[in-house]
Design a protein around this motif. Structure first.
Motif, PDB file in Angstrom:
ATOM      1  N   ASP A   1       2.415   8.507  -7.189  1.00 46.60           N
ATOM      2  CA  ASP A   1       3.301   8.266  -5.779  1.00 46.60           C
ATOM      3  C   ASP A   1       4.649   8.974  -6.414  1.00 46.60           C
ATOM      4  OD1 ASP A   1       1.648   7.280  -4.503  1.00 46.60           O
ATOM      5  OD2 ASP A   1       2.168   5.065  -4.916  1.00 46.60           O
TER       6      ASP A   1
ATOM      7  N   GLU B   1      -4.472   4.321  -1.903  1.00 45.09           N
ATOM      8  CA  GLU B   1      -3.555   4.820  -0.681  1.00 45.09           C
ATOM      9  C   GLU B   1      -3.093   3.515  -0.083  1.00 45.09           C
ATOM     10  OE1 GLU B   1      -8.004   4.808   0.583  1.00 45.09           O
ATOM     11  OE2 GLU B   1      -6.834   5.542  -1.160  1.00 45.09           O
ATOM     12  N   ASP B   2      -3.373   2.317  -0.541  1.00 47.67           N
ATOM     13  CA  ASP B   2      -2.819   1.092   0.105  1.00 47.67           C
ATOM     14  C   ASP B   2      -2.046   0.343  -0.757  1.00 47.67           C
ATOM     15  OD1 ASP B   2      -4.277   1.547   2.700  1.00 47.67           O
ATOM     16  OD2 ASP B   2      -6.183   0.623   1.866  1.00 47.67           O
TER      17      ASP B   2
ATOM     18  N   ALA C   1       8.727   1.756   4.992  1.00 48.53           N
ATOM     19  CA  ALA C   1       8.543   3.066   4.376  1.00 48.53           C
ATOM     20  C   ALA C   1       8.687   4.507   5.335  1.00 48.53           C
ATOM     21  CB  ALA C   1       7.133   3.471   3.707  1.00 48.53           C
ATOM     22  N   ASN C   2       8.337   4.226   6.528  1.00 53.88           N
ATOM     23  CA  ASN C   2       8.544   5.248   7.588  1.00 53.88           C
ATOM     24  C   ASN C   2      10.060   5.429   7.619  1.00 53.88           C
ATOM     25  OD1 ASN C   2       6.016   5.976   8.005  1.00 53.88           O
ATOM     26  ND2 ASN C   2       5.588   4.370   9.303  1.00 53.88           N
TER      27      ASN C   2
ATOM     28  N   LYS D   1       3.871   8.528  -1.483  1.00 53.35           N
ATOM     29  CA  LYS D   1       2.625   9.281  -0.764  1.00 53.35           C
ATOM     30  C   LYS D   1       3.136  10.444   0.247  1.00 53.35           C
ATOM     31  CE  LYS D   1      -0.168   5.176  -1.446  1.00 53.35           C
ATOM     32  NZ  LYS D   1       0.111   5.290  -3.063  1.00 53.35           N
TER      33      LYS D   1
ATOM     34  N   PHE E   1       4.272   3.865  -0.646  1.00 51.04           N
ATOM     35  CA  PHE E   1       4.151   4.376   0.622  1.00 51.04           C
ATOM     36  C   PHE E   1       5.014   5.728   0.914  1.00 51.04           C
ATOM     37  CE2 PHE E   1       2.560   0.056   2.040  1.00 51.04           C
ATOM     38  CZ  PHE E   1       1.399   0.292   1.503  1.00 51.04           C
TER      39      PHE E   1
ATOM     40  N   HIS F   1       5.326  -1.719  -3.275  1.00 50.70           N
ATOM     41  CA  HIS F   1       4.227  -0.966  -2.444  1.00 50.70           C
ATOM     42  C   HIS F   1       5.040  -0.097  -1.331  1.00 50.70           C
ATOM     43  CE1 HIS F   1       1.289  -3.194  -4.686  1.00 50.70           C
ATOM     44  NE2 HIS F   1       1.749  -4.089  -4.131  1.00 50.70           N
ATOM     45  N   ILE F   2       6.114  -0.587  -0.906  1.00 47.82           N
ATOM     46  CA  ILE F   2       6.994   0.387  -0.066  1.00 47.82           C
ATOM     47  C   ILE F   2       7.235   1.609  -0.470  1.00 47.82           C
ATOM     48  CG2 ILE F   2       9.005   0.361   1.301  1.00 47.82           C
ATOM     49  CD1 ILE F   2       8.834  -2.515   1.978  1.00 47.82           C
TER      50      ILE F   2
ATOM     51  N   THR G   1       5.199  -3.300   5.703  1.00 49.49           N
ATOM     52  CA  THR G   1       5.869  -2.402   4.479  1.00 49.49           C
ATOM     53  C   THR G   1       5.806  -0.916   4.984  1.00 49.49           C
ATOM     54  OG1 THR G   1       3.493  -2.837   3.866  1.00 49.49           O
ATOM     55  CG2 THR G   1       5.206  -4.168   2.928  1.00 49.49           C
ATOM     56  N   ARG G   2       4.741  -0.448   5.673  1.00 50.72           N
ATOM     57  CA  ARG G   2       4.556   0.972   6.037  1.00 50.72           C
ATOM     58  C   ARG G   2       5.645   1.238   6.916  1.00 50.72           C
ATOM     59  NH1 ARG G   2      -0.082   3.439   3.937  1.00 50.72           N
ATOM     60  NH2 ARG G   2      -1.841   1.951   3.398  1.00 50.72           N
ATOM     61  N   LYS G   3       6.014   0.399   7.938  1.00 50.46           N
ATOM     62  CA  LYS G   3       7.014   0.647   8.863  1.00 50.46           C
ATOM     63  C   LYS G   3       8.333   0.807   8.140  1.00 50.46           C
ATOM     64  CE  LYS G   3       4.895  -1.867  12.476  1.00 50.46           C
ATOM     65  NZ  LYS G   3       5.058  -2.908  13.494  1.00 50.46           N
TER      66      LYS G   3
END
Length: 451
Positions: free
Chosen positions: A197, A190-191, A128-129, A165, A162, A158-159, A124-126
């Motif tokens: 956000d 933060e997670d 978001a990036n 944020k 992120f 959640h993406i 998910t964080r990838k």
């Protein structure tokens, strides 16, 4: 979590379609889910210029994307079969129908397709990036963070958080549609998705006891039917795959209903679902009060009211019908009795108009207490909104199978619409309700000075 594993185990094979003329959402097979997929994010743009045929875009190729207009990103979640979300096309078309905007599907099916949920959530964080890099280039081209709107479904919520944020909460809006609960419940802000956000964060929780997130995550958190079992969804495993995903997906379909002109779902700010059902939290719609929040696309109309709260967060509850477009119409049934002794029981009310349309509400979630000369205000919920009611019927029940039958002596009954407070209120006087016997009558207009 158990329901999640059952869901995965019941997935069936999905065959790939042949190549299509227009770019489409990545379609993978169940075999891909078993062996796993590496992350690859594809962005597909729809506008009113290309409403039915997507353009694949990236940080150097923007196609028809207009930097001066709102851009809405749709981010899906876990895809354990590899198939496209069944609701995606309707959501794209619905958004374009209500506003001339850019709609971008964030297709991360290569990454979300896996039978191991942990593997999808870890990406998910990838995702978001990737979105951050694209939005950065939009900003270079003249776009504004105020005009960025992200709709995230399940893991996609959640993406969205992120991404928000990384812009210090300056995105215009995030909508979370039943944000994923497993692996995110209890995590720090933060997670996961968090109210900070975006400038406005609204969340619909439709499966808080299984696949969804239980606690509030937004400025306003909507809990349809308390956030638990949704009407029309299977109650047991005998319902097959629908049992595992129906409640979770309902958040998407409720959002879709807000894009249709014939259904505006009103919600009621409240501390608990029980208080809402007991009619303690429905004052927002009456004259001289703040308006009630609307679910879905127009939820941000309530943003100014939230600014008056400290902190600017609230929970809102409402009930829905079993079928699309899910709208429920709320009325108050005010009853004053003159029984010498206290009566406890439930009321079923049925409305009929001159055309023969009938709608019914069973107010039986907990027994009402009727005392002599005390008004009891019961919140009734109907699937239809009858403009001109010609007859009303009432049934009183104590719920007892054996034992004596009771009477409820009604000094006055009054029916008033919450959705349309300007409508004339309907009354009836001196009724005797025999237990479990339907009493049908024609109402009369209440005196105008009567409260």
């Amino acid at each position: 979590m158990l329901r999640l594993y059952f869901f995965i185990s019941l997935m069936c094979l999905v065959k790939s379609d042949p190549d299509e003329t227009c770019p489409s959402f990545t379609r993978l097979s169940f075999h891909s889910a078993v062996v796993g997929t590496g992350l690859n994010v594809k962005l597909m743009l729809y506008t009113r210029k290309n409403q039915t045929c997507a353009q694949v875009i990236n940080s150097t190729v923007f196609g028809n994307l207009n930097m001066t207009k709102k851009t809405t990103f749709i981010v899906h979640g876990f895809r354990p079969t590899g198939s496209p979300p069944v609701w995606m096309e309707d959501l794209v078309q619905g958004l374009l129908d209500v506003e001339d905007m850019n709609v971008v599907i964030v297709d991360w099916n290569r990454g979300a397709t896996t039978v191991i949920y942990n593997h999808a959530s870890s990406k998910t964080r990838k995702v978001a990036n990737v979105l951050k890099e694209f939005i950065d280039q939009m900003l270079v081209k003249g776009a504004s963070l105020d005009n960025i709107y992200i709709i995230g479904v399940s893991l996609g919520a959640h993406i969205a958080g992120f991404v928000g944020k990384m812009y210090n909460g300056q995105l215009g809006r995030i909508t979370g549609l039943d944000p994923a609960g497993p692996l995110f419940n209890g995590r720090p802000p933060e997670d996961r998705l968090d109210p900070g956000d975006a400038q406005f964060v609204d969340v619909i929780h439709s499966d808080i006891d299984a696949l969804g997130y239980r606690e509030p995550l937004g400025n306003i958190d909507f809990y349809p039917n308390g956030g638990l079992d949704q009407p029309g969804c299977p109650k047991t495993i005998l319902g097959g795959l629908k049992y595992f995903k129906c409640d979770h997906q309902r958040s998407v379909y409720l959002y879709l209903s807000s894009l249709r002109e014939n259904c505006s779902i009103t919600a009621y700010p409240c501390d608990s679902y029980r208080d809402y059902r007991n009619g303690k939290c429905v004052n927002c719609g009456i004259p001289q009060k703040e308006s009630c929040p609307l679910l879905g696309y127009y939820a941000d109309n309530w943003k100014e009211y939230l600014k008056q709260r400290n902190p600017p967060m609230t929970k809102a509850f409402f009930d829905t019908a079993e079928e699309k477009p899910y709208c429920i119409y709320h009325y108050f049934v005010d009853i004053i009795t003159w029984n010498k002794n206290i009566r406890r029981g439930s009321i079923t009310i049925k409305l009929k108009d001159k055309a023969g349309n009938i709608t019914e509400s069973k107010i039986n979630h907990e027994p009402a207490i009727f005392q002599k000369y005390h008004q009891v205000s019961l919140l009734a919920r109907f699937n239809q909104d009858l403009d001109k009611v010609s007859t009303i019927s009432l049934v009183f029940s104590t719920g007892s199978v054996i034992g004596p039958k009771y009477k409820l002596r009604v000094l006055r009954m009054k029916l008033r619409s919450l959705a349309h407070p300007e409508r004339p209120q309907l009354c009836r006087y001196d009724l005797v309700l025999m237990e479990n016997i339907e009493n049908v009558f024609q109402p009369i207009l209440c005196p105008k000075l009567q409260m």
